[in-house]
Design a protein around this motif. Structure first.
Motif, PDB file in Angstrom:
ATOM      1  N   HIS A  71      -2.042   6.692  69.335  1.00 16.59           N
ATOM      2  CA  HIS A  71      -3.423   7.108  69.559  1.00 16.59           C
ATOM      3  C   HIS A  71      -4.232   6.469  68.431  1.00 16.59           C
ATOM      4  O   HIS A  71      -4.040   6.818  67.270  1.00 16.59           O
ATOM      5  CB  HIS A  71      -3.569   8.634  69.482  1.00 16.59           C
ATOM      6  N   LEU A  72      -5.080   5.530  68.773  1.00 13.91           N
ATOM      7  CA  LEU A  72      -5.931   4.896  67.765  1.00 13.91           C
ATOM      8  C   LEU A  72      -7.260   5.640  67.754  1.00 13.91           C
ATOM      9  O   LEU A  72      -8.069   5.492  68.672  1.00 13.91           O
ATOM     10  CB  LEU A  72      -6.131   3.418  68.080  1.00 13.91           C
ATOM     11  N   VAL A  73      -7.459   6.459  66.745  1.00 10.49           N
ATOM     12  CA  VAL A  73      -8.669   7.270  66.615  1.00 10.49           C
ATOM     13  C   VAL A  73      -9.580   6.562  65.618  1.00 10.49           C
ATOM     14  O   VAL A  73      -9.176   6.271  64.497  1.00 10.49           O
ATOM     15  CB  VAL A  73      -8.328   8.701  66.143  1.00 10.49           C
ATOM     16  N   SER A  74     -10.812   6.274  66.053  1.00 11.83           N
ATOM     17  CA  SER A  74     -11.714   5.509  65.196  1.00 11.83           C
ATOM     18  C   SER A  74     -13.155   5.967  65.382  1.00 11.83           C
ATOM     19  O   SER A  74     -13.448   6.815  66.221  1.00 11.83           O
ATOM     20  CB  SER A  74     -11.597   4.013  65.512  1.00 11.83           C
ATOM     21  N   ASN A  75     -14.018   5.346  64.594  1.00 12.30           N
ATOM     22  CA  ASN A  75     -15.453   5.618  64.668  1.00 12.30           C
ATOM     23  C   ASN A  75     -15.761   7.113  64.516  1.00 12.30           C
ATOM     24  O   ASN A  75     -16.689   7.626  65.142  1.00 12.30           O
ATOM     25  CB  ASN A  75     -16.052   5.087  65.983  1.00 12.30           C
ATOM     26  N   THR A  76     -14.983   7.791  63.700  1.00 11.60           N
ATOM     27  CA  THR A  76     -15.195   9.223  63.494  1.00 11.60           C
ATOM     28  C   THR A  76     -16.484   9.449  62.718  1.00 11.60           C
ATOM     29  O   THR A  76     -16.676   8.888  61.635  1.00 11.60           O
ATOM     30  CB  THR A  76     -14.006   9.847  62.742  1.00 11.60           C
ATOM     31  N   VAL A  77     -17.339  10.273  63.300  1.00 11.43           N
ATOM     32  CA  VAL A  77     -18.594  10.645  62.662  1.00 11.43           C
ATOM     33  C   VAL A  77     -18.612  12.162  62.548  1.00 11.43           C
ATOM     34  O   VAL A  77     -18.473  12.869  63.558  1.00 11.43           O
ATOM     35  CB  VAL A  77     -19.817  10.162  63.477  1.00 11.43           C
ATOM     36  N   VAL A  78     -18.728  12.656  61.342  1.00  7.98           N
ATOM     37  CA  VAL A  78     -18.877  14.100  61.132  1.00  7.98           C
ATOM     38  C   VAL A  78     -20.336  14.416  61.420  1.00  7.98           C
ATOM     39  O   VAL A  78     -21.232  13.978  60.703  1.00  7.98           O
ATOM     40  CB  VAL A  78     -18.450  14.516  59.713  1.00  7.98           C
ATOM     41  N   THR A  79     -20.563  15.147  62.518  1.00  9.57           N
ATOM     42  CA  THR A  79     -21.928  15.390  62.989  1.00  9.57           C
ATOM     43  C   THR A  79     -22.538  16.654  62.417  1.00  9.57           C
ATOM     44  O   THR A  79     -23.756  16.818  62.441  1.00  9.57           O
ATOM     45  CB  THR A  79     -21.962  15.459  64.526  1.00  9.57           C
ATOM     46  N   SER A  80     -21.697  17.529  61.920  1.00 15.65           N
ATOM     47  CA  SER A  80     -22.168  18.770  61.308  1.00 15.65           C
ATOM     48  C   SER A  80     -21.133  19.174  60.270  1.00 15.65           C
ATOM     49  O   SER A  80     -19.938  19.155  60.556  1.00 15.65           O
ATOM     50  CB  SER A  80     -22.303  19.859  62.379  1.00 15.65           C
ATOM     51  N   ALA A  81     -21.598  19.510  59.096  1.00 18.50           N
ATOM     52  CA  ALA A  81     -20.665  19.850  58.031  1.00 18.50           C
ATOM     53  C   ALA A  81     -21.151  21.053  57.259  1.00 18.50           C
ATOM     54  O   ALA A  81     -22.280  21.068  56.777  1.00 18.50           O
ATOM     55  CB  ALA A  81     -20.484  18.670  57.082  1.00 18.50           C
ATOM     56  N   GLY A  82     -20.315  22.043  57.181  1.00 16.05           N
ATOM     57  CA  GLY A  82     -20.557  23.205  56.346  1.00 16.05           C
ATOM     58  C   GLY A  82     -19.353  23.390  55.447  1.00 16.05           C
ATOM     59  O   GLY A  82     -18.358  22.670  55.570  1.00 16.05           O
ATOM     60  N   GLU A  83     -19.433  24.350  54.568  1.00 14.33           N
ATOM     61  CA  GLU A  83     -18.336  24.552  53.627  1.00 14.33           C
ATOM     62  C   GLU A  83     -17.027  24.892  54.340  1.00 14.33           C
ATOM     63  O   GLU A  83     -15.952  24.488  53.897  1.00 14.33           O
ATOM     64  CB  GLU A  83     -18.703  25.654  52.638  1.00 14.33           C
ATOM     65  N   VAL A  92     -11.153   7.251  70.948  1.00 10.36           N
ATOM     66  CA  VAL A  92      -9.694   7.166  70.953  1.00 10.36           C
ATOM     67  C   VAL A  92      -9.244   6.188  72.029  1.00 10.36           C
ATOM     68  O   VAL A  92      -9.823   6.132  73.113  1.00 10.36           O
ATOM     69  CB  VAL A  92      -9.039   8.562  71.159  1.00 10.36           C
ATOM     70  N   VAL A  93      -8.229   5.399  71.676  1.00 11.20           N
ATOM     71  CA  VAL A  93      -7.542   4.545  72.638  1.00 11.20           C
ATOM     72  C   VAL A  93      -6.069   4.924  72.557  1.00 11.20           C
ATOM     73  O   VAL A  93      -5.487   4.966  71.466  1.00 11.20           O
ATOM     74  CB  VAL A  93      -7.717   3.042  72.309  1.00 11.20           C
ATOM     75  N   PHE A  94      -5.475   5.221  73.702  1.00 12.53           N
ATOM     76  CA  PHE A  94      -4.065   5.581  73.765  1.00 12.53           C
ATOM     77  C   PHE A  94      -3.287   4.364  74.256  1.00 12.53           C
ATOM     78  O   PHE A  94      -3.530   3.845  75.342  1.00 12.53           O
ATOM     79  CB  PHE A  94      -3.853   6.774  74.702  1.00 12.53           C
ATOM     80  N   LEU A  95      -2.365   3.895  73.407  1.00  8.74           N
ATOM     81  CA  LEU A  95      -1.522   2.742  73.724  1.00  8.74           C
ATOM     82  C   LEU A  95      -0.085   3.194  73.911  1.00  8.74           C
ATOM     83  O   LEU A  95       0.388   4.107  73.218  1.00  8.74           O
ATOM     84  CB  LEU A  95      -1.555   1.724  72.585  1.00  8.74           C
ATOM     85  N   GLN A  96       0.601   2.533  74.821  1.00 10.05           N
ATOM     86  CA  GLN A  96       2.017   2.803  75.022  1.00 10.05           C
ATOM     87  C   GLN A  96       2.748   1.468  75.119  1.00 10.05           C
ATOM     88  O   GLN A  96       2.216   0.504  75.681  1.00 10.05           O
ATOM     89  CB  GLN A  96       2.229   3.601  76.312  1.00 10.05           C
ATOM     90  N   ARG A  97       3.944   1.428  74.530  1.00 12.26           N
ATOM     91  CA  ARG A  97       4.727   0.200  74.581  1.00 12.26           C
ATOM     92  C   ARG A  97       5.682   0.256  75.755  1.00 12.26           C
ATOM     93  O   ARG A  97       6.454   1.202  75.910  1.00 12.26           O
ATOM     94  CB  ARG A  97       5.507  -0.035  73.290  1.00 12.26           C
ATOM     95  N   GLY A  98       5.610  -0.770  76.579  1.00 12.56           N
ATOM     96  CA  GLY A  98       6.506  -0.906  77.723  1.00 12.56           C
ATOM     97  C   GLY A  98       7.317  -2.176  77.593  1.00 12.56           C
ATOM     98  O   GLY A  98       7.350  -2.810  76.534  1.00 12.56           O
ATOM     99  N   ASP A  99       7.927  -2.562  78.682  1.00 11.58           N
ATOM    100  CA  ASP A  99       8.778  -3.754  78.675  1.00 11.58           C
ATOM    101  C   ASP A  99       8.010  -5.031  78.341  1.00 11.58           C
ATOM    102  O   ASP A  99       8.562  -5.956  77.765  1.00 11.58           O
ATOM    103  CB  ASP A  99       9.470  -3.908  80.034  1.00 11.58           C
ATOM    104  N   SER A 100       6.735  -5.081  78.703  1.00  8.86           N
ATOM    105  CA  SER A 100       5.950  -6.292  78.452  1.00  8.86           C
ATOM    106  C   SER A 100       5.063  -6.167  77.210  1.00  8.86           C
ATOM    107  O   SER A 100       4.185  -6.995  76.996  1.00  8.86           O
ATOM    108  CB  SER A 100       5.101  -6.621  79.680  1.00  8.86           C
ATOM    109  N   GLY A 101       5.257  -5.149  76.404  1.00 13.28           N
ATOM    110  CA  GLY A 101       4.479  -4.975  75.180  1.00 13.28           C
ATOM    111  C   GLY A 101       3.570  -3.756  75.245  1.00 13.28           C
ATOM    112  O   GLY A 101       3.730  -2.879  76.084  1.00 13.28           O
ATOM    113  N   TRP A 102       2.600  -3.722  74.348  1.00 15.74           N
ATOM    114  CA  TRP A 102       1.673  -2.603  74.235  1.00 15.74           C
ATOM    115  C   TRP A 102       0.544  -2.754  75.250  1.00 15.74           C
ATOM    116  O   TRP A 102      -0.013  -3.840  75.404  1.00 15.74           O
ATOM    117  CB  TRP A 102       1.073  -2.548  72.844  1.00 15.74           C
ATOM    118  N   THR A 103       0.205  -1.647  75.919  1.00 17.40           N
ATOM    119  CA  THR A 103      -0.935  -1.654  76.836  1.00 17.40           C
ATOM    120  C   THR A 103      -1.779  -0.405  76.612  1.00 17.40           C
ATOM    121  O   THR A 103      -1.254   0.669  76.292  1.00 17.40           O
ATOM    122  CB  THR A 103      -0.500  -1.703  78.321  1.00 17.40           C
TER     123      THR A 103
END
Length: 132
Positions: A71-83, A92-103
């Motif tokens: 699971h490639l999780v990226s571009n995370t933006v904290v939109t609201s932050a409190g203590e 998120v992009v979900f990749l799985q490796r099969g016989d022909s490589g990652w897709t």
């Protein structure tokens, strides 16, 4: 909120999201479940909401990888932050490796609400959407 506290919140949120991704992709179900609050809710398209840490543990057990995945999780933006509560949006992009490589299997977005207790950030609600 001071800049240093905001930076601490952002770092904690990102650390929790990263730990979740790595544990999930490695099939470490108990570690994934421990990253949620006891009353957490997970919303995934096509499924009824999954509520509570025990139900989440069972769900993630059923999703344990049978072949290499990322699971490639990226571009995370904290939109609201409190203590002790924060919200974040991530791609998120979900990749799985099969016989022909990652897709790419799924692309989507997470909207997360996290809560902090005992200096630990945990997911309280995750809403997943898929991109067409």
């Amino acid at each position: 909120m001071s800049e240093s506290l905001h930076a601490e919140v952002v770092a904690g949120v990102r650390a929790t999201l990263g730990a979740h991704t790595q544990a999930q992709d490695a099939g470490r179900t108990d570690e994934v479940a421990a990253l949620y609050t006891s009353d957490a809710v997970l919303e995934v398209p096509g499924l009824e909401p999954i509520e509570g840490r025990d139900a989440l543990r069972q769900a993630f057990k059923g999703w344990e990888p049978t072949r290499p995945q990322l699971h490639l999780v990226s571009n995370t933006v904290v939109t609201s932050a409190g203590e002790n509560e924060a919200t974040a949006v991530s791609d998120v992009v979900f990749l799985q490796r099969g016989d022909s490589g990652w897709t790419a299997q799924i692309t989507g977005r997470y909207v997360d609400t996290l809560r902090r207790s005992d200096r630990t950030w945990r997911l309280h609600r995750r809403t997943t959407t898929y991109q067409a």
